[in-house]
Each structure stands twice: as structure tokens, then as C-alpha cells.
Design an enzyme around this catalytic site. Structure first.
Site, mmCIF file in Angstrom:
data_model
loop_
_atom_site.group_PDB
_atom_site.id
_atom_site.type_symbol
_atom_site.label_atom_id
_atom_site.label_comp_id
_atom_site.label_asym_id
_atom_site.label_seq_id
_atom_site.Cartn_x
_atom_site.Cartn_y
_atom_site.Cartn_z
ATOM 1 N N GLY A 151 0.838 -1.195 0.000
ATOM 2 C CA GLY A 151 0.000 0.000 0.000
ATOM 3 C C GLY A 151 0.868 1.237 0.000
ATOM 4 N N GLU A 157 5.579 -3.445 0.955
ATOM 5 C CA GLU A 157 5.754 -3.123 -0.467
ATOM 6 C C GLU A 157 4.973 -1.833 -0.694
ATOM 7 O OE1 GLU A 157 5.157 -2.414 -3.948
ATOM 8 O OE2 GLU A 157 4.039 -4.285 -4.227
ATOM 9 N N CYS A 174 2.127 0.297 -8.542
ATOM 10 C CA CYS A 174 3.161 0.876 -7.660
ATOM 11 C C CYS A 174 4.487 1.013 -8.391
ATOM 12 C CB CYS A 174 3.307 0.059 -6.389
ATOM 13 S SG CYS A 174 3.394 -1.695 -6.690
HETATM 14 P P1 ADP Z 1 -3.613 3.342 -1.192
HETATM 15 O O1 ADP Z 1 -3.074 4.730 -1.084
HETATM 16 O O2 ADP Z 1 -3.005 2.509 -2.235
HETATM 17 O O3 ADP Z 1 -5.105 3.264 -1.095
HETATM 18 P P2 ADP Z 1 -3.377 2.657 1.563
HETATM 19 O O4 ADP Z 1 -2.024 2.499 2.158
HETATM 20 O O5 ADP Z 1 -4.222 3.782 2.007
HETATM 21 O O6 ADP Z 1 -3.082 2.605 0.036
HETATM 22 O O7 ADP Z 1 -4.223 1.337 1.754
HETATM 23 C C1 ADP Z 1 -3.695 0.042 1.545
HETATM 24 C C2 ADP Z 1 -4.340 -0.916 2.508
HETATM 25 O O8 ADP Z 1 -3.987 -0.540 3.839
HETATM 26 C C3 ADP Z 1 -5.856 -0.908 2.460
HETATM 27 O O9 ADP Z 1 -6.309 -2.236 2.637
HETATM 28 C C4 ADP Z 1 -6.230 -0.034 3.647
HETATM 29 O O10 ADP Z 1 -7.509 -0.294 4.164
HETATM 30 C C5 ADP Z 1 -5.155 -0.426 4.635
HETATM 31 N N1 ADP Z 1 -4.890 0.558 5.694
HETATM 32 C C6 ADP Z 1 -5.091 1.895 5.669
HETATM 33 N N2 ADP Z 1 -4.705 2.467 6.835
HETATM 34 C C7 ADP Z 1 -4.236 1.457 7.630
HETATM 35 C C8 ADP Z 1 -3.675 1.385 8.948
HETATM 36 N N3 ADP Z 1 -3.508 2.474 9.697
HETATM 37 N N4 ADP Z 1 -3.282 0.183 9.418
HETATM 38 C C9 ADP Z 1 -3.425 -0.928 8.665
HETATM 39 N N5 ADP Z 1 -3.944 -0.929 7.419
HETATM 40 C C10 ADP Z 1 -4.352 0.240 6.899
#
Ligand code: ADP
Length: 501
Positions: free
Chosen positions: A256, A278, A312
Site C-alpha cells: 500500500g 511493499e 506501484c
Molecule cells: P492506497 O493509497 O493505495 O489506497 P493505503 O495504504 O491507504 O493505500 O491502503 C492500503 C491498505 O492498507 C488498504 O487495505 C487499507 O484499508 C489499509 N490501511 C489503511 N490504513 C491502515 C492502517 N492504519 N493500518 C493498517 N492498514 C491500513
């Protein structure tokens, strides 16, 4: 049958207006969505059962091409996540850790074959929920999903060869958090090696695109996978945070954004949990004057515009040798005018829908910043966009400076930043001048130059005279703010094993 347009406009489903002699006209060829059944409401998949969320909340999963709600999806809170982790722990203790590698491999082979059998259905569902063109989900995503399960099925009874001479054991419960850009492929990258190594899983799909992962449950059940070996909890960041914080989870695998990756790294610090991240990227193409320019332009176009730039490792920066820069730019613009933006279910579509309205707003804001900072802006105005849905024309900025926002910040959309170089040393310095380090593409006819430059690029993957080629046997991962740890290949097994030399 195809023809070159002289006067007429394009048929419905394609987003390009006729430009004399430029656009090849195809009749629309819409993939039917009848093949897939989407339940109106999805619960949480815990311990082999569909359970209602404790707090009773649901969120919408939306088709970004039509803005219609596809399904209501359960929002898991901490008690649901706790139930899922405990189910995974029970399955680990009682069943999965007791099986031989050969038996685990048989389940994975079955899952891989079932994915192949239901490939068309999965491709359509992924396209509906994500907005990416059916050509991508059909030809890239789903075949790679099956390939990952096949590949790690093969490793399950050969783990001793992955860590020769060492003692090894699975970790227990793996918490896996994935993004919306490759929903099923990211699920496969995470689930297949975890199960092959003998771990059980709690998967949290992205809140924008949970449907394909939930559909996988039918495949797991058809393969006879014991209950609790894979659990799926849906929800947004708070659900992910509850998973990373759970004390029974022994490993977190996250794909993410860099910002969330940093939050997760802080949250697991000192807990003894293994972590792979990643994250984002700002990957560069380097086109040298001796390259096959048409091939290079095609690689650049597919590397940033196909898939809406939602990758990504998208090649979002183009560094081109000054002596050929004008020619490359002309070719690039001509090619961009021929791109088809529109209905993702149309087999002719190159660029589908931006995944969400929030993402579309973010990309538009960054484009405005790019215009303010003074890069030279180009978008193919002959492309008409559908009236509804999250659509955007591909665009590029030439003459950008290294310090410009578009050279530094991940846009995650179909936006290319172009600048020039005079020597290989300058190209390498510019390519490496980023906090990220996920991928790079080198375009040159000279093998010696390709090797010399590749060795100096700080990127986890370097493609030469091609881009975005993936294979389950090849490790993938980044440097710096692109994260750490590798997925794929033998390397992808190690984060799921406790290894004692
Ligand atoms: P993108 O910008 O690609 O949407 P994010 O990093 O916001 O990526 O989201 C990627 C994943 O991480 C999603 O499944 C999202 O729900 C999850 N996510 C977002 N915030 C958190 C957090 N604080 N802890 C764990 N997972 C999270």
C-alpha cells in the site's frame, strides 16, 4: 475487421474521437458481466463461516466506471478481527501445521486449477470492482494469480531446498493487508507463499475492491481447504490497524502507500512480528539514443497509461537522451492520441476508470500543481471521456525539473513526467534521485550499456527493453521508501518461515 478512420467518430465504448488517419476503429466488443453473480451483501469469512459484523455496519463497493453500488460489504471492527485471528490460530494448531508439505501443496494446486477454470468470471468481477480494462484482468492479472498458486504449490514440499542446511518452521498466523490496484494478484502474492510454508492467514482486502477476494472463498471451499486456514475481514484502515495490533499475529505483509507502511512499521516495532512492506514508487524509464524508439515508446505507454497508472512500479518518470528527446516526445504524443479510454468491459479499452472519486480528485490536484510549477503540459484532446464514471485523459509534462512535484511525488494515475539527460551518469543520477526505489526500465540496443546502467540503479526490479513483466519465480520489492522484503520466488518464502541456521 479493422480500418483506419478518415472521417467518422469512434463507435460507443471507445473514448477517442476520430482524427484523420490516426485512430484505428474497432466495433465495441463488450465482455458480458452475466458470467458473474455478485451477492447484494457480503459478510465476514471467519473460521469457514460467513459471519455478520459485530457492530452491524456495512460499506458500499462501487463500480468506478458507472458509480453504481455493486454490493454492501461488512465492516470488521476489533472483535471481528479478533475472532478471525483466533480462527486462524485454531486452524494452524489443529490442522494446517500438522499437514505435510505435500498435502499443503495439493490444496494449492487445486486452488490454482480452479482459478484457471473460473478465470473469465474472476476477470469480469475484478474489472467491475476495480475499473481496470478487461484486457488487463483477463490477460495479466488472473493468469498471474493462477501462476502464483501453481508456483508456490510446487515449493510446499521442497522448503528444505529454499533454506539448505537450516532448520525451519512456519510462523503461525499471518496478517495480510492489500491495496485496491491489483486486488486478486496481491491476495495471491500473499496467500500462496504463506500457506505453502504452513502458516494460516487473515486477509484484509482494500475497502475499495473487496469483491474478488471474497469470491475466492468459493474456490477455497471447492478445493476443500480446511476451515480457518484463510479468513477474510473487510473494512478500511481501522480494520487493518486492528489486524496489525493483534498479539497472536506473527507476521504482517502489507502492500500500500508509504504513509500507511510507516504507521504499520511503528505499530509492530518491538512486537517480534515479522514485517514486509511493499510501498510506493516513482520509477524511471531511461531511453538512450541507440534504443529502438518505437518499442521504447510502447513500453513507456504501457508502463504508465495502461491500468490508469494504478501500479506501484508504474514508470511515471521518463528520462530521455537529449539528442532523441524531440523525436521520442512526438512519437509519444502520437501514440497517446490513439489510446482508448472508456468502458473497462470493452475488450478494446486501453485505459479504464480511475478506481475512486477520491483518487481522481487527488490526481487532478497533482496535475494542477504540475501546471502551476511550469512543466509543459500535454493531453490528447481528441479523446472524449464517457459522461459518467471516474475517467481521465492520460497526460504528460515535459521539461520538468528534478525538484518539481511531479518528479518526486507518486501520482498513481496516468500522468508522465518527462525530462532529458546527456550522459549515462546524468541519467543514473536523475533516476536515483528519489526517496523511492521500486523499478526502472532501460531502453538501449547495447547490452553492455544496459548491464552497466542496471548495476547502478537503486531499484528492486530493472527491466531492459521491456516493462512490467512479472513472473512468480522472480522476487519483487523495493529500496528506501518503496519498502523492504521481497515477494515472489524463493525470496518470497523466507518472510513466512522461522529459519535457524
Ligand atoms: P492506497 O493509497 O493505495 O489506497 P493505503 O495504504 O491507504 O493505500 O491502503 C492500503 C491498505 O492498507 C488498504 O487495505 C487499507 O484499508 C489499509 N490501511 C489503511 N490504513 C491502515 C492502517 N492504519 N493500518 C493498517 N492498514 C491500513
Amino acid at each position: 475487421m479493422t480500418k483506419t478512420i478518415a472521417k467518422t467518430g469512434l463507435a460507443a465504448g471507445n473514448g477517442a474521437k476520430a482524427v484523420a488517419g490516426l485512430v484505428v476503429d474497432y466495433a465495441p466488443s463488450i465482455e458480458s458481466d452475466k458470467i458473474v453473480t455478485i451477492p447484494p451483501r457480503h459478510q465476514l469469512y471467519i473460521g469457514g463461516q460467513w459471519l455478520k459484523p459485530v457492530e452491524g455496519r456495512y460499506f458500499d463497493s462501487i463500480n468506478p466506471a458507472t458509480l453504481q453500488v455493486l454490493s454492501k460489504v461488512a465492516e470488521a471492527t476489533a472483535p471481528d478481527v479478533d475472532a478471525a485471528v483466533r480462527a486462524a490460530k485454531r486452524a494452524y494448531d489443529r490442522t494446517w501445521s500438522k499437514l505435510s508439505g505435500r498435502e499443503r501443496g495439493r490444496y494449492l494446486f487445486r486452488i490454482a486449477r480452479l482459478i484457471q477454470e473460473r478465470a473469465r468470471e474472476l476477470a469480469v468481477l475484478e474489472t467491475l470492482d476495480n475499473g481496470k480494462p478487461i484486457r488487463e484482468t483477463r490477460d495479466v492479472d488472473i493468469p498471474l494469480v493462477a501462476a502464483h498458486f501453481f508456483y508456490y504449490a510446487g515449493w510446499a514440499d521442497k522448503l528444505g531446498y529454499a533454506v539448505p542446511g537450516a532448520k525451519f518452521a512456519p510462523l503461525g498466523v499471518a496478517g495480510q493487508i492489500i491495496p485496491w490496484n491489483f486486488p486478486l494478484l496481491m491476495a495471491a502474492w500473499k496467500i500462496a507463499p504463506a500457506l505453502a510454508c504452513g502458516n494460516t492467514v487473515v486477509l484484509k482486502p482494500a475497502e475499495q475492491t473487496p469483491l474478488a477476494a471474497l469470491k475466492l472463498v468459493e474456490i477455497f471451499e471447492a478445493a476443500g481447504l480446511p476451515e480457518g486456514v484463510v479468513n477474510i475481514v473487510t473494512g478500511a484502515g481501522a480494520t487493518g490497524a486492528a489486524l496489525t495490533a493483534h498479539p497472536l499475529v506473527r507476521k504482517i505483509a502489507f502492500t500500500g502507500s508509504t504513509d500507511v507502511g510507516k504507521i504499520i512499521a511503528r505499530s509492530v516495532a518491538g512486537s517480534g512480528k515479522k514485517l514486509t512492506l511493499e510501498l510506493g514508487g516513482k520509477s524511471a524509464h531511461l531511453i538512450f539514443a541507440d534504443a529502438a524508439l518505437d518499442q521504447a515508446v510502447e513500453g513507456v505507454v504501457s508502463g504508465i497509461f495502461f491500468n490508469q497508472g494504478h501500479v506501484c512500479c508504474a514508470g511515471s518518470r521518463l528520462l530521455v537522451e537529449e539528442s532523441v528527446a524531440a523525436r521520442v516526445l512526438d512519437k509519444l504524443k502520437a501514440r497517446m492520441r490513439k489510446l482508448r479510454v472508456g468502458n473497462p468491459l470493452d475488450k478494446n479499452t486501453d485505459i479504464g476508470a480511475i478506481n475512486s472519486s477520491a483518487e481522481l480528485d487527488k490526481i487532478r490536484r497533482l496535475i494542477e500543481t504540475g501546471k502551476r510549477e511550469g512543466g509543459r503540459y500535454f493531453e490528447p484532446e481528441n479523446i472524449t471521456l464517457p459522461n459518467t464514471g471516474n475517467f481521465l485523459r492520460p497526460c504528460l509534462f515535459s521539461d520538468v525539473a528534478q525538484a518539481d512535484t511531479l518528479c518526486r511525488v507518486e501520482v498513481f494515475g496516468p500522468v508522465l513526467a518527462v525530462s532529458t539527460f546527456r550522459t549515462p551518469a546524468e541519467a543514473i543520477a536523475k533516476a536515483n534521485d528519489t526517496p523511492y526505489g521500486l523499478a526502472a526500465g532501460i531502453w538501449s540496443e547495447k547490452g553492455s550499456k544496459v548491464h552497466a546502467v542496471a548495476a547502478q540503479l537503486k531499484a528492486g526490479v530493472v527491466w531492459a527493453n521491456t516493462y512490467h513483466k512479472f513472473d512468480p519465480a522472480s522476487p519483487f520489492g523495493g529500496y528506501g521508501e518503496s519498502g523492504y522484503g521481497r515477494e515472489g520466488g524463493r525470496h518470497g518464502l523466507l518472510p513466512y518461515l522461522e529459519v535457524q541456521p
